[in-house]
Design an enzyme around this catalytic site. Structure first.
Site, PDB file in Angstrom:
ATOM      1  N   TYR A 205       0.836  -1.209   0.000  1.00  0.00           N
ATOM      2  CA  TYR A 205       0.000   0.000   0.000  1.00  0.00           C
ATOM      3  C   TYR A 205       0.868   1.255   0.000  1.00  0.00           C
ATOM      4  O   TYR A 205       0.652   2.178  -0.798  1.00  0.00           O
ATOM      5  CB  TYR A 205      -0.926   0.000   1.216  1.00  0.00           C
ATOM      6  CG  TYR A 205      -1.782   1.243   1.317  1.00  0.00           C
ATOM      7  CD1 TYR A 205      -2.777   1.490   0.372  1.00  0.00           C
ATOM      8  CD2 TYR A 205      -1.599   2.169   2.338  1.00  0.00           C
ATOM      9  CE1 TYR A 205      -3.567   2.634   0.450  1.00  0.00           C
ATOM     10  CE2 TYR A 205      -2.385   3.310   2.424  1.00  0.00           C
ATOM     11  CZ  TYR A 205      -3.366   3.542   1.478  1.00  0.00           C
ATOM     12  OH  TYR A 205      -4.140   4.688   1.550  1.00  0.00           O
ATOM     13  N   LYS A 209       1.253   4.358  -3.010  1.00  0.00           N
ATOM     14  CA  LYS A 209       1.018   5.778  -2.774  1.00  0.00           C
ATOM     15  C   LYS A 209       2.263   6.608  -3.052  1.00  0.00           C
ATOM     16  O   LYS A 209       2.174   7.762  -3.504  1.00  0.00           O
ATOM     17  CB  LYS A 209       0.515   5.998  -1.337  1.00  0.00           C
ATOM     18  CG  LYS A 209      -0.876   5.438  -1.078  1.00  0.00           C
ATOM     19  CD  LYS A 209      -1.901   6.069  -2.021  1.00  0.00           C
ATOM     20  CE  LYS A 209      -3.319   5.590  -1.759  1.00  0.00           C
ATOM     21  NZ  LYS A 209      -4.298   6.228  -2.659  1.00  0.00           N
ATOM     22  N   THR A 242     -13.472   6.259   6.122  1.00  0.00           N
ATOM     23  CA  THR A 242     -14.076   5.620   4.949  1.00  0.00           C
ATOM     24  C   THR A 242     -13.901   4.108   5.039  1.00  0.00           C
ATOM     25  O   THR A 242     -13.258   3.586   5.955  1.00  0.00           O
ATOM     26  CB  THR A 242     -13.409   6.110   3.646  1.00  0.00           C
ATOM     27  OG1 THR A 242     -12.068   5.585   3.580  1.00  0.00           O
ATOM     28  CG2 THR A 242     -13.361   7.633   3.581  1.00  0.00           C
TER      29      THR A 242
END
Length: 325
Positions: A205, A209, A242
Site C-alpha cells: 500500500y 502511494k 471511509t
C-alpha cells in the site's frame, strides 16, 4: 528475515498514521474557499461512487461541471448519480463502468470516452484500496500496485492528449492524484514491484502511494517542458473515516472505531483537498505540488529522486504497453 520484512513496513505505516492523528488532534480540517463556477467543464472522478470520491464528484457537479463517475460497482454508481441529481438539481453526473485492475477495461473506458467527443478538463485519480490480502490482478500485477497506481497511470496517459487539447493558458486542465501520508513509509523496489519475494500489505500500500507522488512530479516536469496547459498535483486527505479501513486487523479495527469519531476527517472534509486542487482559482497554473490540508507540503525525500522517477515511468510504460518517452 521474513518477520522483519513484514514488521518494518507495518511499523512505518502505523507511525505515519499516528503522526497524522496527532496533527488532526490539534488542527482543524481545511476549509474550502469560494470556488469559481465550472460551467462547460468536464471531469472524470475514479472511485466516485462512495466516500471521498463521491463527495468530490458531488461538489464538482454542484459547481456546474459535467462529472463522469468511473467505477466498478454499477448499482452504487446509479445510486451516486441519483443522489447528486437530487441534491444539486442542476448538477450533471453520470456513471461509466471501469475496472482499474484490468488494463483492458481501462483502455476500453478511455477509448469510449474519447469517442464521445467530449472535452476533459479535470481527471481525479481517486479510486484505491488498502491493506487487502495478497492477490494478483488478471494481468498478474499486485492488487494495490495496479488499482492505486498502475491503472491510473495508464488511464492518465491514454487521456493525456485530450487533457492537453482541453486546457488553455489561464484555464488549465488539471490532474489530481490521491496519495496519502503513508507514502512517507513507502519504498519502491524496482526489481520486485509486485512484492512477490516477501509480501506485506502495508508495504504494498505504501509503495503504491509513493508511486503516485513520483508519477505526479515526473509528469508535471514533462508537461511544463512541452508548454502544455495541464497541471498535475498529488493530494493527501489525511486520515478519513471511509471503508478503506475495513481491512485493518481485528484489534486495530476495534481501536479505530472510537478514535475515528473524534479524530478522523469526514469524507467531505477529506474530499475538500481534491476539490481544491481540481477547481480553486488559487491553483490555476500550479502543478507539481503535494497538498496536505490545503497547504503545499514537502513530500518524502525519496519522492524527489529524479532518477527513480524516470525508472518508474519507463517501467510503468513497459508494464502497461505504452511507448516510452
Amino acid at each position: 528475515m521474513w518477520l522483519l520484512s513484514v514488521l518494518v513496513p507495518l511499523l512505518r505505516l502505523y507511525l505515519c498514521g499516528m503522526k497524522v492523528l496527532f496533527y488532526q488532534m490539534f488542527n482543524r480540517s481545511f476549509t474550502l474557499p469560494v470556488l469559481p463556477k465550472q460551467n462547460g467543464r468536464a471531469a472524470i472522478v475514479t472511485g466516485g461512487t462512495r466516500g471521498m470520491g463521491f463527495e468530490t464528484a458531488k461538489h464538482l457537479a454542484s459547481l456546474g461541471m459535467h462529472v463522469i463517475i468511473a467505477g466498478n460497482e454499477r448499482e452504487e454508481g446509479a445510486e451516486a448519480v441519483r443522489k447528486i441529481h437530487d441534491e444539486n438539481g442542476k448538477g450533471k453526473a453520470e456513471f461509466v463502468f471501469v475496472d482499474l485492475t484490468s488494463l483492458k477495461s481501462v483502455r476500453q473506458f478511455a477509448q469510449t470516452f474519447i469517442d464521445r467527443g467530449l472535452p476533459l478538463h479535470v481527471l481525479v485519480n481517486n479510486a484505491g484500496t488498502m491493506l487487502v490480502p495478497e492477490r494478483l490482478t488478471e494481468d498478474g500485477f499486485e492488487f494495490h500496485f495496479c488499482l492505486n497506481y498502475l491503472g491510473h497511470f495508464l488511464l492518465t496517459n491514454l487521456l493525456l492528449d485530450l487533457l492537453k487539447k482541453s486546457g488553455k493558458q489561464g484555464c488549465c486542465s488539471r490532474i489530481v492524484n490521491m496519495s496519502s501520508a503513508t507514502h512517507y513509509a513507502g519504498v519502491i523496489d524496482m526489481e520486485d514491484l509486485n512484492r512477490r519475494i516477501c509480501y506485506s500489505s502495508h508495504g504494498a500500500y505504501s509503495q503504491s502511494k509513493l508511486a503516485l507522488v513520483l508519477f505526479t512530479y515526473f509528469l508535471q516536469e514533462q508537461l511544463t517542458a512541452g508548454g502544455f496547459a495541464v497541471t498535475v498535483n498529488a493530494v493527501d486527505p489525511g486520515m478519513v473515516d471511509t471503508a478503506l479501513y475495513d481491512n485493518l486487523w481485528s484489534l486495530a479495527q476495534a481501536l479505530k472505531k472510537p478514535v475515528a469519531k473524534t479524530l478522523f476527517r469526514t469524507p467531505a472534509e477529506g474530499a475538500s483537498i481534491s476539490v481544491y486542487a481540481a477547481a480553486a482559482a488559487e491553483m490555476e497554473g500550479v502543478g507539481g505540488c503535494y497538498l496536505y490540508n490545503g497547504v503545499k507540503t514537502q513530500s518524502s525525500d525519496l519522492s524527489y529522486d529524479s532518477e527513480l522517477q524516470v525508472k518508474l515511468w519507463k517501467k510503468s510504460c513497459e508494464l502497461v504497453g505504452l511507448q516510452k518517452t
